[in-house]
Design an enzyme around this catalytic site. Structure first.
Site, mmCIF file in Angstrom:
data_model
loop_
_atom_site.group_PDB
_atom_site.id
_atom_site.type_symbol
_atom_site.label_atom_id
_atom_site.label_comp_id
_atom_site.label_asym_id
_atom_site.label_seq_id
_atom_site.Cartn_x
_atom_site.Cartn_y
_atom_site.Cartn_z
ATOM 1 N N ALA A 1 0.853 -1.217 0.016
ATOM 2 C CA ALA A 1 0.107 -0.029 0.141
ATOM 3 C C ALA A 1 0.822 1.266 0.093
ATOM 4 O O ALA A 1 0.528 2.069 -0.739
ATOM 5 C CB ALA A 1 -0.866 -0.037 1.256
ATOM 6 N N GLY B 1 2.000 1.620 -3.393
ATOM 7 C CA GLY B 1 0.903 1.820 -4.498
ATOM 8 C C GLY B 1 0.246 3.113 -4.093
ATOM 9 O O GLY B 1 -0.368 3.760 -5.253
ATOM 10 N N ASP B 2 0.082 3.812 -2.752
ATOM 11 C CA ASP B 2 -0.209 5.295 -2.865
ATOM 12 C C ASP B 2 0.784 6.154 -3.580
ATOM 13 O O ASP B 2 -0.030 7.024 -4.190
ATOM 14 C CB ASP B 2 -0.153 5.478 -1.162
ATOM 15 C CG ASP B 2 -0.458 6.946 -1.119
ATOM 16 O OD1 ASP B 2 -1.523 7.405 -1.234
ATOM 17 O OD2 ASP B 2 0.196 7.516 -0.289
ATOM 18 N N ALA B 3 1.830 5.953 -3.668
ATOM 19 C CA ALA B 3 2.875 6.877 -4.316
ATOM 20 C C ALA B 3 2.580 6.719 -5.826
ATOM 21 O O ALA B 3 2.345 7.816 -6.602
ATOM 22 C CB ALA B 3 4.250 6.397 -4.116
ATOM 23 N N GLU C 1 -0.586 8.516 -6.707
ATOM 24 C CA GLU C 1 -0.604 9.923 -6.764
ATOM 25 C C GLU C 1 0.106 10.310 -7.952
ATOM 26 O O GLU C 1 -0.232 11.531 -8.498
ATOM 27 C CB GLU C 1 0.057 10.349 -5.339
ATOM 28 C CG GLU C 1 0.025 11.693 -5.370
ATOM 29 C CD GLU C 1 0.239 12.341 -3.784
ATOM 30 O OE1 GLU C 1 0.327 13.630 -3.800
ATOM 31 O OE2 GLU C 1 0.151 11.672 -3.097
#
Length: 144
Positions: free
Chosen positions: A29, A32-34, A37
């Site tokens: 995660a 994945g967040d990076a 974004e």
């Protein structure tokens, strides 16, 4: 460098310390967040009228826990069984804390979405990432 990263995102020379299947859902995660974004920012920069305040407000609306939770619900019918399993692992992972601007359920579903993107990234499935993120952004932009 591993074949997975060379075939997927070999432009960056660092591989994870473990095979993707051995990484915790929280670690998946995190990356994945990076990835999500950056994709959102690239999408917004492709649009006309690049006012910094507008870029920031729009990006924040697309990457918030609430938005990512909504995106996961939208994408779920199109996910494979394996992808649903990865998302489930992300949803059930214990992260330690919940941001003050999200409720627990939204945060867990956002983590599930980010975990899925991280897993796809580290397994070199860039076309699938592109498909899911493009569908996600279009869905969210059409809602506003």
């Amino acid at each position: 460098m591993s074949d997975q990263l060379q075939n997927g995102f070999g432009w960056f020379p660092y591989e994870p310390s473990k095979a993707p299947r051995l990484l915790s859902p929280i670690v998946l995660a995190y990356i994945g967040d990076a990835i999500y974004e950056v994709a959102v920012r690239q999408y917004l920069i492709s649009l006309p009228n690049l006012r910094p305040n507008h870029l920031h407000r729009t990006a924040t609306g697309l990457v918030s826990a609430k938005a990512q939770s909504t995106i996961l619900a939208f994408l779920e019918p199109s996910l494979t069984d394996a992808e649903k399993d990865i998302a489930r692992q992300g949803r059930n992972a214990k992260s330690g804390s919940v941001p003050k601007n999200a409720d627990v359920l939204e945060y867990r579903h956002a983590t599930a979405f980010e975990c899925l993107i991280g897993h796809l990234y580290y397994t070199g499935q860039q076309e699938r990432i592109r498909e899911l993120i493009e569908n996600s952004i279009q869905y969210m932009m059409n809602r506003s």
